[in-house]
Design a protein around this motif. Structure first.
Motif, PDB file in Angstrom:
ATOM      1  N   ALA A  35       0.829  -1.208   0.000  1.00 29.96           N
ATOM      2  CA  ALA A  35       0.000   0.000   0.000  1.00 29.96           C
ATOM      3  C   ALA A  35       0.861   1.255   0.000  1.00 29.96           C
ATOM      4  O   ALA A  35       0.515   2.264  -0.637  1.00 29.96           O
ATOM      5  N   VAL A  36       1.990   1.223   0.691  1.00 31.48           N
ATOM      6  CA  VAL A  36       2.855   2.397   0.757  1.00 31.48           C
ATOM      7  C   VAL A  36       3.435   2.724  -0.619  1.00 31.48           C
ATOM      8  O   VAL A  36       3.653   3.904  -0.950  1.00 31.48           O
ATOM      9  N   ASP A  37       3.664   1.713  -1.452  1.00 30.96           N
ATOM     10  CA  ASP A  37       4.181   1.949  -2.799  1.00 30.96           C
ATOM     11  C   ASP A  37       3.128   2.624  -3.673  1.00 30.96           C
ATOM     12  O   ASP A  37       3.448   3.530  -4.459  1.00 30.96           O
ATOM     13  N   VAL A  38       1.886   2.187  -3.547  1.00 26.23           N
ATOM     14  CA  VAL A  38       0.811   2.800  -4.329  1.00 26.23           C
ATOM     15  C   VAL A  38       0.586   4.236  -3.882  1.00 26.23           C
ATOM     16  O   VAL A  38       0.347   5.136  -4.715  1.00 26.23           O
ATOM     17  N   LEU A  39       0.676   4.496  -2.584  1.00 29.66           N
ATOM     18  CA  LEU A  39       0.526   5.871  -2.101  1.00 29.66           C
ATOM     19  C   LEU A  39       1.652   6.757  -2.608  1.00 29.66           C
ATOM     20  O   LEU A  39       1.430   7.941  -2.917  1.00 29.66           O
ATOM     21  N   ALA A  40       2.862   6.214  -2.705  1.00 29.57           N
ATOM     22  CA  ALA A  40       3.982   6.995  -3.247  1.00 29.57           C
ATOM     23  C   ALA A  40       3.722   7.365  -4.703  1.00 29.57           C
ATOM     24  O   ALA A  40       3.999   8.497  -5.128  1.00 29.57           O
ATOM     25  N   GLU A  41       3.203   6.427  -5.463  1.00 30.83           N
ATOM     26  CA  GLU A  41       2.865   6.726  -6.862  1.00 30.83           C
ATOM     27  C   GLU A  41       1.742   7.749  -6.948  1.00 30.83           C
ATOM     28  O   GLU A  41       1.744   8.638  -7.818  1.00 30.83           O
ATOM     29  N   PHE A  42       0.785   7.648  -6.047  1.00 35.38           N
ATOM     30  CA  PHE A  42      -0.310   8.615  -6.009  1.00 35.38           C
ATOM     31  C   PHE A  42       0.205  10.015  -5.687  1.00 35.38           C
ATOM     32  O   PHE A  42      -0.242  11.008  -6.277  1.00 35.38           O
ATOM     33  N   HIS A  43       1.176  10.113  -4.757  1.00 35.47           N
ATOM     34  CA  HIS A  43       1.757  11.415  -4.418  1.00 35.47           C
ATOM     35  C   HIS A  43       2.505  12.019  -5.600  1.00 35.47           C
ATOM     36  O   HIS A  43       2.496  13.245  -5.794  1.00 35.47           O
ATOM     37  N   MET A  44       3.137  11.185  -6.408  1.00 37.49           N
ATOM     38  CA  MET A  44       3.815  11.684  -7.603  1.00 37.49           C
ATOM     39  C   MET A  44       2.798  12.278  -8.574  1.00 37.49           C
ATOM     40  O   MET A  44       3.052  13.318  -9.198  1.00 37.49           O
ATOM     41  N   ASN A  45       1.648  11.625  -8.695  1.00 38.65           N
ATOM     42  CA  ASN A  45       0.601  12.165  -9.567  1.00 38.65           C
ATOM     43  C   ASN A  45       0.061  13.486  -9.028  1.00 38.65           C
ATOM     44  O   ASN A  45      -0.244  14.411  -9.802  1.00 38.65           O
ATOM     45  N   LEU A  46      -0.070  13.574  -7.694  1.00 38.64           N
ATOM     46  CA  LEU A  46      -0.515  14.833  -7.114  1.00 38.64           C
ATOM     47  C   LEU A  46       0.476  15.955  -7.406  1.00 38.64           C
ATOM     48  O   LEU A  46       0.081  17.084  -7.715  1.00 38.64           O
ATOM     49  N   ARG A  47       1.749  15.624  -7.301  1.00 36.89           N
ATOM     50  CA  ARG A  47       2.778  16.642  -7.535  1.00 36.89           C
ATOM     51  C   ARG A  47       2.777  17.102  -8.985  1.00 36.89           C
ATOM     52  O   ARG A  47       2.934  18.299  -9.270  1.00 36.89           O
ATOM     53  N   SER A  48       2.577  16.162  -9.904  1.00 40.13           N
ATOM     54  CA  SER A  48       2.543  16.541 -11.321  1.00 40.13           C
ATOM     55  C   SER A  48       1.324  17.390 -11.650  1.00 40.13           C
ATOM     56  O   SER A  48       1.351  18.203 -12.576  1.00 40.13           O
ATOM     57  N   MET A  49       0.248  17.208 -10.872  1.00 39.60           N
ATOM     58  CA  MET A  49      -0.969  17.992 -11.085  1.00 39.60           C
ATOM     59  C   MET A  49      -0.954  19.292 -10.291  1.00 39.60           C
ATOM     60  O   MET A  49      -1.885  20.089 -10.371  1.00 39.60           O
ATOM     61  N   GLY A  50       0.112  19.526  -9.514  1.00 44.50           N
ATOM     62  CA  GLY A  50       0.215  20.751  -8.740  1.00 44.50           C
ATOM     63  C   GLY A  50      -0.638  20.767  -7.493  1.00 44.50           C
ATOM     64  O   GLY A  50      -1.008  21.843  -7.011  1.00 44.50           O
ATOM     65  N   ASN A  51      -0.931  19.585  -6.953  1.00 45.10           N
ATOM     66  CA  ASN A  51      -1.773  19.500  -5.757  1.00 45.10           C
ATOM     67  C   ASN A  51      -0.981  19.276  -4.483  1.00 45.10           C
ATOM     68  O   ASN A  51      -1.528  18.870  -3.470  1.00 45.10           O
ATOM     69  N   SER A  52       0.324  19.507  -4.523  1.00 53.48           N
ATOM     70  CA  SER A  52       1.154  19.361  -3.334  1.00 53.48           C
ATOM     71  C   SER A  52       1.634  20.734  -2.871  1.00 53.48           C
ATOM     72  O   SER A  52       1.522  21.728  -3.596  1.00 53.48           O
ATOM     73  N   VAL A  53       2.184  20.762  -1.653  1.00 53.18           N
ATOM     74  CA  VAL A  53       2.667  22.005  -1.062  1.00 53.18           C
ATOM     75  C   VAL A  53       4.159  21.856  -0.782  1.00 53.18           C
ATOM     76  O   VAL A  53       4.586  20.880  -0.166  1.00 53.18           O
ATOM     77  N   VAL A  54       4.954  22.840  -1.233  1.00 47.51           N
ATOM     78  CA  VAL A  54       6.397  22.837  -0.993  1.00 47.51           C
ATOM     79  C   VAL A  54       6.687  23.705   0.234  1.00 47.51           C
ATOM     80  O   VAL A  54       6.324  24.880   0.279  1.00 47.51           O
ATOM     81  N   LYS A  55       7.332  23.101   1.239  1.00 49.67           N
ATOM     82  CA  LYS A  55       7.653  23.817   2.465  1.00 49.67           C
ATOM     83  C   LYS A  55       8.891  24.684   2.277  1.00 49.67           C
ATOM     84  O   LYS A  55       9.565  24.630   1.241  1.00 49.67           O
ATOM     85  N   ARG A  56       9.188  25.489   3.301  1.00 45.95           N
ATOM     86  CA  ARG A  56      10.335  26.390   3.226  1.00 45.95           C
ATOM     87  C   ARG A  56      11.656  25.648   3.129  1.00 45.95           C
ATOM     88  O   ARG A  56      12.598  26.120   2.502  1.00 45.95           O
ATOM     89  N   ASN A  57      11.741  24.482   3.761  1.00 48.74           N
ATOM     90  CA  ASN A  57      12.988  23.720   3.721  1.00 48.74           C
ATOM     91  C   ASN A  57      13.141  22.918   2.438  1.00 48.74           C
ATOM     92  O   ASN A  57      14.087  22.153   2.288  1.00 48.74           O
ATOM     93  N   GLY A  58      12.213  23.045   1.504  1.00 51.54           N
ATOM     94  CA  GLY A  58      12.307  22.359   0.230  1.00 51.54           C
ATOM     95  C   GLY A  58      11.573  21.039   0.163  1.00 51.54           C
ATOM     96  O   GLY A  58      11.431  20.467  -0.924  1.00 51.54           O
ATOM     97  N   SER A  59      11.111  20.514   1.290  1.00 54.16           N
ATOM     98  CA  SER A  59      10.376  19.251   1.286  1.00 54.16           C
ATOM     99  C   SER A  59       8.949  19.471   0.786  1.00 54.16           C
ATOM    100  O   SER A  59       8.434  20.594   0.794  1.00 54.16           O
ATOM    101  N   THR A  60       8.346  18.392   0.338  1.00 52.34           N
ATOM    102  CA  THR A  60       7.001  18.454  -0.224  1.00 52.34           C
ATOM    103  C   THR A  60       6.000  17.856   0.757  1.00 52.34           C
ATOM    104  O   THR A  60       6.226  16.763   1.292  1.00 52.34           O
TER     105      THR A  60
END
Length: 665
Positions: free
Chosen positions: A591-616
């Motif tokens: 399940a953790v692998d599928v969630l990682a792939e899902f997070h990549m799709n969110l990032r490509s769609m611009g649905n993630s937030v980039v913090k000040r330290n550079g982490s997502t």
């Protein structure tokens, strides 16, 4: 009625403590003061079993100013040499006067009459129709079909006892036990085949590091029955592992379907878990010869208070109007939060009683100003808040561990085997109502943090356990059994030991055993099939549809079966993404692998937030299994998805946000 366990000797059972009617005698310490006695204990040698060692009365031969440095740093062994903190806490409770203020608010607990206890047990286990006029019930038939041999025997004993009591009262005859549990040696109950091949695993195997495995894929009652047989066959001269009083690290056996916690299931499935847990706990206690008693509280007065002395369920219900999804009272959350910020490093936190006048004044201010938001924690003493926290727990109209199960929590101390004690505690935790279970978990999490700061606050695990045990296991509404003279110290140690297990193994105790998950899935499958084919019209319609399908699609034209350890599935991700997500699964997909792939799709769609330290940062999402043989199940990140698919091929998977939970600290 069961006989008392053999290890109890002639002592009476310790069901709970009562600190309102009579004062519990405190062991006489000779003749020095308490502090001098604790200094004397510093010079005693370490014992093989510090949790249940006898308190030495021999005076120290060294003067206090010549104590060695090694002795000064043996605080943990010092705490285990005595239960002085337990008796000091009892004395503080008596002197606080809090219970005298509540006198008459709770009626005496009443034990059900003969047959009534079995009737209530069958109702709680979801088997009420076995004692009613309704001879056929779909849920009962499905539930009985999932039981193991020892679980079915426990149900049969309760039903047999109820039948005898009804006949004595000349009531209408009830269904004979033999009509429900028919002897059929040709068929085995659920999981007996699996259990027969696991007999060698129930002896608590060790890994290469000497850690014990915590087995949850075999019913706890079945494990006890197997262990009992092995014990009878074992030679008297065989050597057993010596218990030195330390708590080993228990490793749960890894399941490819992941770990399931009580909050991961839907309310309908949790209800089934509680019914099955009650049956297995009863079967386990029958094998261990542990007597179960259920108490009911009498009538109580309605308090004008809005915080203290209010039923826990009422508090949570009122707080949910202010903060939805609240499972722990807001006042407790506030006290835990303050104590974590200001009190974790305070020396003697929980031990120092605080000022009674300040505690009373603090309680009055909270009653008036807490909900309006006018109360300030800035100038509050941490010891006063810790004392008020314990007072809040004691003044609940019903015990935090519930009147139905408080006696069983106390009798856990008489079970000799550590894992079997934890098995009973695990099932008892699952039986608690949600407000009680969530509040107890929040309390234990705070106590664990107190123990983690032992070097600063001088509060070890045993020290915290001896102080908190009277507050959880004493309640004026549940009458105690009178101990034999001179046994008070031993019972105090045993009560503190149960408290120690709750704190140390809370992560294990708040999980649902794998065997219960198997039974819940089997029960859902059975109920689904029975409801689906219950109506003859549906049967005929399905038979007609199947015949038409066979004429249109002859067997030779049927599609080939896809072989190989692969499977492509679609996962719903709306409204987080616009479309479903297609994933190819193999034997290593988690399940953790599928969630990682899902997070990549969110990032490509611009649905993630980039913090000040550079982490997502990503939204708190999880994969949910819905339908099929489960209601709704939040998957553990380490769940192997192909195994889950094969276990529930008709279920659907959905990625969605987790519900907002209580942020206690």
């Amino acid at each position: 009625m069961k006989n008392r366990p053999a290890n109890m000797g002639g002592n009476e059972r310790f069901s709970s403590w009562n600190f309102t009617a009579t004062r519990i005698p405190r062991p006489q310490i000779q003749p020095n003061c308490l502090s001098q006695h604790r200094k004397n204990a510093l010079c005693l040698p370490a014992l093989s079993d510090p949790s249940f060692s006898e308190m030495s009365q021999a005076p120290c031969t060294k003067p206090p100013d010549q104590l060695s440095t090694d002795c000064l740093h043996s605080q943990d062994s010092l705490d285990r040499l005595s239960v002085d903190d337990f008796w000091q806490e009892v004395q503080n409770i008596q002197q606080s006067g809090s219970d005298s203020e509540q006198e008459g608010s709770v009626g005496d607990a009443k034990q059900p009459e003969e047959g009534e206890q079995e009737k209530e047990w069958l109702q709680d286990a979801g088997l009420s129709t076995l004692i009613s006029e309704d001879s056929e019930d779909v849920d009962n038939v499905g539930l009985l079909s999932t039981l193991t041999r020892t679980q079915a025997a426990a149900v049969q004993r309760r039903l047999d006892t109820y039948t005898c009591s009804v006949r004595k009262k000349n009531k209408q005859p009830v269904r004979d036990v033999r009509d429900i549990f028919r002897a059929d040696n040709s068929k085995k109950t659920l999981m007996e085949t699996k259990d027969s091949g696991r007999d060698s695993q129930t002896s608590c195997p060790l890994d290469s590091c000497g850690r014990e495995f915590f087995i949850t894929d075999v019913a706890y009652s079945e494990q006890a029955a197997i262990l009992q047989k092995q014990t009878k066959l074992r030679s008297r001269n065989s050597r057993r592992r010596k218990d030195d009083g330390t708590l080993p690290k228990l490793i749960p056996v890894q399941c490819r379907l992941g770990v399931t916690r009580i909050g991961d299931l839907s309310a309908q499935d949790v209800k089934k878990v509680r019914q099955l847990a009650l049956i297995d706990m009863t079967a386990l206690c029958d094998i261990l010869e542990v007597e179960l008693k259920r108490h009911r509280l009498g009538k109580r007065k309605i308090h004008e208070s809005c915080l203290f002395g209010v039923p826990l369920a009422t508090l949570v219900e009122n707080d949910q109007k202010i903060k939805p999804n609240t499972t722990v009272p807001l006042i407790l959350q506030a006290m835990f939060s303050y104590l974590e910020k200001k009190g974790l490093d305070s020396e003697g936190i929980l031990r120092v009683p605080g000022s009674q006048s300040r505690i009373k004044n603090l309680q009055q201010k909270l009653e008036t100003n807490f909900y309006p938001g006018l109360f300030s924690w800035e100038e509050v003493n941490p010891n006063d808040v810790a004392a008020l926290l314990k007072k809040f727990i004691r003044e609940l109209p019903a015990p935090l561990l519930t009147p139905e199960h408080l006696h069983t929590f106390n009798t856990v101390q008489y079970i000799q085997d550590l894992q079997q004690r934890l098995y009973v505690l695990n099932l008892l935790v699952l039986l608690l109502p949600e407000p009680n279970r969530s509040t107890l978990k929040a309390l234990l999490e705070y106590l664990e943090k107190v123990v983690s700061r032992e070097k600063k606050n001088r509060m070890s695990l045993w020290n915290v356990s001896t102080i908190m045990a009277p507050n959880l296991f004493m309640h004026k509404g549940v009458p105690p059994s009178k101990p034999a003279e001179g046994d008070e110290k031993e019972q105090a140690e045993r009560a503190a030991d149960v408290m120690r297990l709750l704190i140390q193994y809370q992560d294990l105790l708040w999980t649902i055993p794998n065997f219960l998950m198997i039974q819940v899935r089997k029960l859902n499958e059975s109920s689904s099939r029975r409801y689906q084919f219950y109506d003859k019209r549906i049967k005929n319609l399905l038979r007609k549809m199947q015949s038409e399908k066979t004429e249109k699609n002859p067997p030779e034209a049927s599609p080939p079966v896809i072989s190989g350890p692969y499977r492509t599935v679609k996962i719903q991700v709306a409204p987080l993404l616009s479309d479903s997500m297609e994933v190819r699964l193999d034997t290593d997909s988690r399940a953790v692998d599928v969630l990682a792939e899902f997070h990549m799709n969110l990032r490509s769609m611009g649905n993630s937030v980039v913090k000040r330290n550079g982490s997502t940062a990503y939204p708190d999402c999880a994969i949910y299994e819905v339908g099929g043989n489960i209601g709704e199940h939040c998957l553990d990140p380490n769940t192997y998805l192909l195994d889950l698919y094969n276990n529930n091929p008709s279920g659907e998977w959905i990625i969605k946000l987790r519900p907002a939970s209580d942020k206690l600290f």
